[in-house]
Design an enzyme around this catalytic site. Structure first.
Site, short mmCIF file in Angstrom:
data_model
loop_
_atom_site.label_atom_id
_atom_site.label_comp_id
_atom_site.label_asym_id
_atom_site.label_seq_id
_atom_site.Cartn_x
_atom_site.Cartn_y
_atom_site.Cartn_z
N ARG A 154 0.86 -1.18 0.00
CA ARG A 154 0.00 0.00 0.00
C ARG A 154 0.90 1.24 0.00
NH1 ARG A 154 -3.00 3.03 4.57
NH2 ARG A 154 -4.16 4.44 3.24
N HIS A 197 -2.69 11.00 0.65
CA HIS A 197 -2.17 10.79 2.00
C HIS A 197 -1.52 12.11 2.44
CE1 HIS A 197 -0.86 7.43 4.92
NE2 HIS A 197 -0.46 8.55 5.47
N GLU A 240 -7.39 8.76 6.14
CA GLU A 240 -7.64 9.44 7.42
C GLU A 240 -8.10 10.89 7.27
OE1 GLU A 240 -4.09 8.86 9.77
OE2 GLU A 240 -4.38 6.70 9.88
N TYR A 287 -4.70 1.54 15.63
CA TYR A 287 -3.48 1.54 16.44
C TYR A 287 -3.74 1.27 17.91
CZ TYR A 287 -1.01 3.27 12.38
OH TYR A 287 -0.46 3.37 11.13
O1 IFM Z 1 2.49 7.65 10.00
C1 IFM Z 1 1.11 7.71 10.15
C2 IFM Z 1 0.43 7.56 8.81
O2 IFM Z 1 0.85 8.50 7.90
C3 IFM Z 1 -1.07 7.67 8.98
N1 IFM Z 1 -1.56 6.83 10.02
C4 IFM Z 1 -0.87 6.81 11.29
C5 IFM Z 1 0.61 6.64 11.08
C6 IFM Z 1 1.35 6.66 12.44
O3 IFM Z 1 1.12 7.84 13.11
#
Ligand code: IFM
Length: 439
Positions: A76, A120, A165, A293
């Protein structure tokens, strides 16, 4: 032993363009909002930027070989919008597109499935100068960009994520201002959030119209919220935070409305919503990307330190694999039209030490074991999860933390740009091999 994951389950690794590519001014790339933001004194903890990062742009073949060595079934990555369309609209940059051509060809040659993310966080600065995501026009620009990328690369890509996100983009970018573009204005943040969601739907429509064999989705950063008490004020806060992070996105995508309690909470900061906006937002998607996470523990007034029996990562995030099971089973229960899920990100930052040519990152390995196990438990509970991506393949530019946080399963020595597979990469590699052989 038979596998606890469905046949053809995808075991992947993930990165994003600004965090690894470097080559910030090569071959016609123009600045993104992150290039600009990194120059603001104090914005990035160690004063760094993604100018060089992992120098992936110049080390593509070596990096592809590393993915193959790990045995990942998918990679990805994200496209840098200012690399392929420097002004955010109008002509494409052939040299920028060539890089992604080479990336796709290199992946397919190694039998690694490309999972492409369109956005992103690296908006072309030219679009931010016109108001960025707070302007509706940016949603139209995004749909155009998406269509051109899908037209050009879609013959070799079966999975496209529109946004990564959107909560981070709108809230950290436009409300708290701790991420690019560094704006502190809640009304703009929610307008940006609304435009991001519209742009997602318009992009899916534009790409689907090409008639290619591609599955489309969006990746959300989701997390359960817990209270340590049954105090009504604490529980009300749990509901509010869940509404802001989770339901704002999932209700709009899958129910075609924003949650009432959050609209009340926002008061005059409610975004302007035009007729038809939710028709775009609810454009059917083929999968939901879940970036998981940790959980969040809150009381009525603040985030509280979690009890954390499994410890905390370097980011201060509790290791809480059960949250993944809770979150995904809840999504399945709440949304009858929920599509298949991919865990598009999961991983942990720890302060790694080089030991000769090795990195013994037991804690990260343990984190990955716990979370891949949680994925199996979620599948056993009846949720349709089809893939899992470790965040991240490489140590990289961790946004406002600069290079102080290492999420990689591959260590990057930023001085020499040497890549060293950490023990977690070796474990993941064996895990994938054993999973593949038990299918
Ligand atoms: O590094 C980030 C990523 O760019 C997006 N999601 C969370 C990760 C860790 O903070």
């Amino acid at each position: 032993m038979s596998s606890r994951y469905p046949k053809d389950f995808i075991w992947g690794v993930a990165t994003s363009a600004y965090q690894i590519e470097g080559a910030a001014a090569d071959d016609g790339r123009t600045p993104s909002i992150w290039d600009t933001f990194c120059k603001v004194p104090g914005a990035i903890f160690d004063g760094s930027s993604g100018d060089i990062a992992c120098d992936h742009y110049h080390r593509l073949e070596e990096d592809l070989d590393i993915m193959a060595r790990i045995g990942a079934s998918a990679y990805r990555f994200s496209i840098s919008w200012p690399r392929v369309q420097p002004n955010g609209k109008g002509p494409m940059n052939p040299r920028g597109l060539d890089f992604y051509d080479r990336l796709l060809d290199g992946l397919l040659k190694r039998n690694i499935a490309p999972h492409l993310t369109l956005y992103h966080w690296d908006l072309p600065q030219a679009l931010e100068d016109k108001g960025g995501w707070a302007e509706y026009d940016t949603a139209l620009r995004f749909a155009d960009y998406a269509q051109v990328v899908a037209q050009r690369l879609g013959d070799r890509v079966k999975f496209i994520v529109t946004h990564n996100e959107p909560w981070i983009v709108s809230i950290l970018g436009y409300e708290t201002g701790i991420f690019a573009p560094g704006i502190k204005d809640r009304k703009k943040a929610y307008q940006a959030s609304h435009h991001l969601l519209i742009s997602h739907g318009l992009a899916v429509q534009a790409m689907r119209a090409l008639g290619k064999n591609i599955e489309f989705g969006i990746a959300l950063n989701l997390s359960p919220f817990h209270s340590l008490t049954n105090d009504p004020a604490d529980l009300a806060k749990v509901k509010l935070e869940d509404g802001l992070l989770v339901r704002w996105y999932t209700d709009s995508l899958f129910k075609g409305e924003y949650p009432d309690d959050i609209l009340v909470h926002l008061g005059s900061d409610i975004p302007t919503i035009k007729p038809g906006d939710f028709d775009a937002i609810t454009t059917p998607i083929d999968f939901l990307g879940v970036n998981y996470y940790s959980r969040n523990v809150v009381d009525a007034n603040k985030q509280v330190p979690p009890p954390g029996s499994l410890g905390m990562t370097e980011m201060g995030w509790e290791v809480y694999p059960n949250g993944l099971v809770e979150l995904c089973t809840r999504l399945k229960q709440d949304y009858k039209n929920l599509p298949a899920i991919y865990i598009t990100e999961n991983g942990a930052a720890y302060s790694d030490k080089l030991d000769g040519e090795s990195v013994h990152d037991e804690k990260r390995t343990e984190y990955l074991k716990l979370h891949t196990d949680a994925v199996a438990n979620t599948i056993a509970a009846g949720v349709d999860i089809r893939g899992y991506f470790v965040w991240s393949l490489f140590d990289n530019f961790e946004w406002a933390f600069g290079y102080t946080m290492r999420f990689g399963i591959v260590y990057i020595d930023y001085k020499s740009q040497k890549r060293i597979l950490k023990d977690s990469a070796l474990w993941y590699s064996q895990f994938i091999a054993s999973e593949k052989s038990s299918q």
